[in-house]
Design a protein around this motif. Structure first.
Motif, PDB file in Angstrom:
ATOM      1  N   ASN A   1       0.884  -1.360  -0.079  1.00 42.87           N
ATOM      2  CA  ASN A   1       0.117   0.236   0.107  1.00 42.87           C
ATOM      3  C   ASN A   1       0.850   1.591  -0.079  1.00 42.87           C
ATOM      4  O   ASN A   1       0.954   2.235   1.176  1.00 42.87           O
ATOM      5  N   ILE A   2       1.551   1.724  -1.067  1.00 35.98           N
ATOM      6  CA  ILE A   2       2.407   2.941  -0.855  1.00 35.98           C
ATOM      7  C   ILE A   2       1.513   3.648  -1.944  1.00 35.98           C
ATOM      8  O   ILE A   2       0.469   3.659  -2.543  1.00 35.98           O
ATOM      9  N   ASP A   3       1.421   5.157  -1.543  1.00 39.75           N
ATOM     10  CA  ASP A   3       0.682   6.209  -2.147  1.00 39.75           C
ATOM     11  C   ASP A   3       1.843   6.740  -3.230  1.00 39.75           C
ATOM     12  O   ASP A   3       3.014   7.242  -2.824  1.00 39.75           O
ATOM     13  N   HIS A   4       1.411   6.530  -4.812  1.00 37.79           N
ATOM     14  CA  HIS A   4       2.099   6.570  -5.632  1.00 37.79           C
ATOM     15  C   HIS A   4       2.484   8.166  -5.682  1.00 37.79           C
ATOM     16  O   HIS A   4       3.525   8.204  -6.459  1.00 37.79           O
ATOM     17  N   GLU A   5       1.481   8.865  -5.290  1.00 35.43           N
ATOM     18  CA  GLU A   5       2.133  11.063  -5.467  1.00 35.43           C
ATOM     19  C   GLU A   5       2.936  10.985  -4.701  1.00 35.43           C
ATOM     20  O   GLU A   5       3.291  11.734  -4.995  1.00 35.43           O
ATOM     21  N   LYS A   6       2.557  10.787  -3.753  1.00 34.82           N
ATOM     22  CA  LYS A   6       3.681  11.225  -2.357  1.00 34.82           C
ATOM     23  C   LYS A   6       5.164  10.650  -2.718  1.00 34.82           C
ATOM     24  O   LYS A   6       6.366  11.551  -2.910  1.00 34.82           O
ATOM     25  N   LEU A   7       5.289   9.191  -3.280  1.00 33.85           N
ATOM     26  CA  LEU A   7       6.382   8.765  -3.708  1.00 33.85           C
ATOM     27  C   LEU A   7       7.041   9.634  -4.679  1.00 33.85           C
ATOM     28  O   LEU A   7       8.341   9.596  -5.109  1.00 33.85           O
ATOM     29  N   THR A   8       6.388   9.457  -5.852  1.00 30.58           N
ATOM     30  CA  THR A   8       6.855  10.908  -6.843  1.00 30.58           C
ATOM     31  C   THR A   8       7.376  11.878  -6.251  1.00 30.58           C
ATOM     32  O   THR A   8       8.261  12.405  -7.236  1.00 30.58           O
ATOM     33  N   GLY A   9       7.022  12.561  -5.702  1.00 29.76           N
ATOM     34  CA  GLY A   9       6.893  13.375  -5.427  1.00 29.76           C
ATOM     35  C   GLY A   9       8.468  13.773  -4.330  1.00 29.76           C
ATOM     36  O   GLY A   9       8.935  14.651  -4.584  1.00 29.76           O
ATOM     37  N   LEU A  10       8.758  12.830  -4.165  1.00 33.94           N
ATOM     38  CA  LEU A  10       9.992  12.281  -2.915  1.00 33.94           C
ATOM     39  C   LEU A  10      10.828  11.888  -4.069  1.00 33.94           C
ATOM     40  O   LEU A  10      12.027  13.011  -3.692  1.00 33.94           O
ATOM     41  N   ILE A  11      10.680  11.491  -5.636  1.00 38.52           N
ATOM     42  CA  ILE A  11      11.711  11.005  -5.792  1.00 38.52           C
ATOM     43  C   ILE A  11      12.054  12.538  -6.772  1.00 38.52           C
ATOM     44  O   ILE A  11      13.236  12.852  -7.247  1.00 38.52           O
ATOM     45  N   VAL A  12      10.986  13.638  -7.344  1.00 38.74           N
ATOM     46  CA  VAL A  12      11.388  14.286  -8.272  1.00 38.74           C
ATOM     47  C   VAL A  12      11.624  15.371  -6.653  1.00 38.74           C
ATOM     48  O   VAL A  12      12.677  15.944  -7.156  1.00 38.74           O
ATOM     49  N   ASN A  13      11.361  16.066  -5.912  1.00 41.31           N
ATOM     50  CA  ASN A  13      12.244  16.439  -4.700  1.00 41.31           C
ATOM     51  C   ASN A  13      14.202  16.072  -4.852  1.00 41.31           C
ATOM     52  O   ASN A  13      14.472  16.882  -4.661  1.00 41.31           O
ATOM     53  N   LEU A  14      14.221  14.891  -4.819  1.00 37.33           N
ATOM     54  CA  LEU A  14      15.069  14.159  -4.480  1.00 37.33           C
ATOM     55  C   LEU A  14      16.319  14.485  -5.362  1.00 37.33           C
ATOM     56  O   LEU A  14      17.727  14.361  -5.636  1.00 37.33           O
ATOM     57  N   ALA A  15      15.871  14.121  -7.117  1.00 38.51           N
ATOM     58  CA  ALA A  15      16.783  13.935  -8.284  1.00 38.51           C
ATOM     59  C   ALA A  15      16.949  15.899  -7.683  1.00 38.51           C
ATOM     60  O   ALA A  15      18.030  16.032  -9.297  1.00 38.51           O
ATOM     61  N   SER A  16      16.110  17.047  -7.824  1.00 36.82           N
ATOM     62  CA  SER A  16      16.050  17.980  -7.816  1.00 36.82           C
ATOM     63  C   SER A  16      16.896  19.090  -7.482  1.00 36.82           C
ATOM     64  O   SER A  16      18.036  20.260  -7.261  1.00 36.82           O
ATOM     65  N   ALA A  17      17.772  17.638  -6.009  1.00 39.14           N
ATOM     66  CA  ALA A  17      17.722  18.130  -5.183  1.00 39.14           C
ATOM     67  C   ALA A  17      19.879  18.371  -5.060  1.00 39.14           C
ATOM     68  O   ALA A  17      20.051  16.989  -5.657  1.00 39.14           O
ATOM     69  N   LYS A  18      20.137  19.477  -4.442  1.00 36.52           N
ATOM     70  CA  LYS A  18      21.856  19.697  -4.657  1.00 36.52           C
ATOM     71  C   LYS A  18      22.273  18.028  -3.585  1.00 36.52           C
ATOM     72  O   LYS A  18      21.494  17.795  -2.678  1.00 36.52           O
ATOM     73  N   PRO A  19      22.891  17.718  -4.103  1.00 32.40           N
ATOM     74  CA  PRO A  19      23.603  15.858  -2.633  1.00 32.40           C
ATOM     75  C   PRO A  19      24.072  16.349  -1.989  1.00 32.40           C
ATOM     76  O   PRO A  19      23.146  15.361  -0.498  1.00 32.40           O
ATOM     77  N   ALA A  20      24.304  17.529  -1.137  1.00 31.59           N
ATOM     78  CA  ALA A  20      24.025  17.441   0.167  1.00 31.59           C
ATOM     79  C   ALA A  20      23.048  18.091   0.857  1.00 31.59           C
ATOM     80  O   ALA A  20      22.917  17.075   2.047  1.00 31.59           O
ATOM     81  N   GLU A  21      22.111  18.067   0.446  1.00 34.34           N
ATOM     82  CA  GLU A  21      20.686  17.708   0.652  1.00 34.34           C
ATOM     83  C   GLU A  21      20.013  17.154   0.902  1.00 34.34           C
ATOM     84  O   GLU A  21      19.100  16.711   1.441  1.00 34.34           O
ATOM     85  N   ARG A  22      20.097  16.077  -0.159  1.00 36.10           N
ATOM     86  CA  ARG A  22      19.722  14.501  -0.266  1.00 36.10           C
ATOM     87  C   ARG A  22      19.304  13.829   1.175  1.00 36.10           C
ATOM     88  O   ARG A  22      18.190  13.180   0.758  1.00 36.10           O
ATOM     89  N   GLY A  23      20.618  13.405   2.421  1.00 38.22           N
ATOM     90  CA  GLY A  23      20.261  13.134   3.329  1.00 38.22           C
ATOM     91  C   GLY A  23      19.338  13.913   4.368  1.00 38.22           C
ATOM     92  O   GLY A  23      18.443  13.162   4.765  1.00 38.22           O
ATOM     93  N   SER A  24      19.144  14.965   4.094  1.00 40.16           N
ATOM     94  CA  SER A  24      17.921  15.492   4.984  1.00 40.16           C
ATOM     95  C   SER A  24      15.908  15.448   4.659  1.00 40.16           C
ATOM     96  O   SER A  24      15.969  15.288   5.174  1.00 40.16           O
ATOM     97  N   LEU A  25      16.628  15.150   3.186  1.00 35.77           N
ATOM     98  CA  LEU A  25      15.830  15.065   2.738  1.00 35.77           C
ATOM     99  C   LEU A  25      14.391  13.847   2.992  1.00 35.77           C
ATOM    100  O   LEU A  25      13.465  13.524   3.114  1.00 35.77           O
ATOM    101  N   ILE A  26      15.448  12.803   2.877  1.00 32.20           N
ATOM    102  CA  ILE A  26      15.648  11.786   3.219  1.00 32.20           C
ATOM    103  C   ILE A  26      14.945  11.329   4.406  1.00 32.20           C
ATOM    104  O   ILE A  26      14.286  11.183   5.333  1.00 32.20           O
ATOM    105  N   ASN A  27      15.873  12.040   5.667  1.00 32.51           N
ATOM    106  CA  ASN A  27      15.533  12.273   7.209  1.00 32.51           C
ATOM    107  C   ASN A  27      14.342  12.485   7.070  1.00 32.51           C
ATOM    108  O   ASN A  27      13.529  11.881   7.964  1.00 32.51           O
ATOM    109  N   LYS A  28      14.027  13.768   6.835  1.00 34.20           N
ATOM    110  CA  LYS A  28      12.405  14.068   6.764  1.00 34.20           C
ATOM    111  C   LYS A  28      11.535  13.613   6.674  1.00 34.20           C
ATOM    112  O   LYS A  28      10.345  13.009   6.899  1.00 34.20           O
TER     113      LYS A  28
END
Length: 182
Positions: A139-166
């Motif tokens: 039961n995955i919410d594909h919209e939230k997962l897609t949003g997370l993927i878009v955010n991680l792909a567009s983020a700077k490498p140093a910011e990705r860890g904090s996005l995953i932690n959030k």
């Protein structure tokens, strides 16, 4: 390094086995009533569904892993898909099966292996060269997962860890679809 791990749905494996069980019982009934060939065909065919359900039920490995490096889909790819090669992502559904479609930057398209005609067919159907199947995942919410993927792909490498932690700490199951079990 923090990771988001998404596992196969145990309920979907049980549901597959429950769907196959009546056909196996029907095959036994046919064998009992002298329809031996048809009975054995039913038993053989639907026993494969039981075996597939058991394999999925006992599988303890994560299906999808998301970390600072990239995203890994065990069913389709051998290695992580690096965030730096992903241009954008969107979700698509086909027969109630959700996919996250990854648009790859033009300078990295030569790295994608596979049949050219299948990639063209995939594009014609509204998908991309790289698609992550969310069907087996619980039961995955594909919209939230897609949003997370878009955010991680567009983020700077140093910011990705904090996005995953959030994403890990915002709520216990941020990516879970609470409305229904698919």
């Amino acid at each position: 390094m923090n990771e988001i791990k998404l596992y196969k749905s145990k309920w979907k494996a049980i549901r597959l086995m429950l769907i196959c069980l009546p056909f196996i019982l029907g095959g036994l009934w046919l064998i009992y009533n002298q329809h031996i060939i048809i009975g054995w065909v039913l038993i053989g065919l639907f026993s494969l569904g039981i075996i597939a359900g058991l394999v999925n039920l006992l599988d303890r490995k994560p299906q999808i892993i998301i970390n600072e490096t990239g995203i890994f889909d065990r069913s389709a790819y051998k290695d992580f898909i690096n965030w730096d090669i992903i241009d954008h992502a969107y979700w698509n559904t086909s027969y109630k099966q959700a996919f996250v479609c990854l648009i790859i930057k033009d300078e990295f398209k030569h790295l994608i292996e596979g049949n050219e005609k299948l990639r063209e067919l995939s594009k014609a159907m509204g998908y991309e060269e790289i698609n992550i199947d969310l069907g087996p995942v619980r039961n995955i919410d594909h919209e939230k997962l897609t949003g997370l993927i878009v955010n991680l792909a567009s983020a700077k490498p140093a910011e990705r860890g904090s996005l995953i932690n959030k994403a890990l700490h915002r709520s216990t199951d941020q990516l879970t679809d609470k409305t229904n079990e698919r």
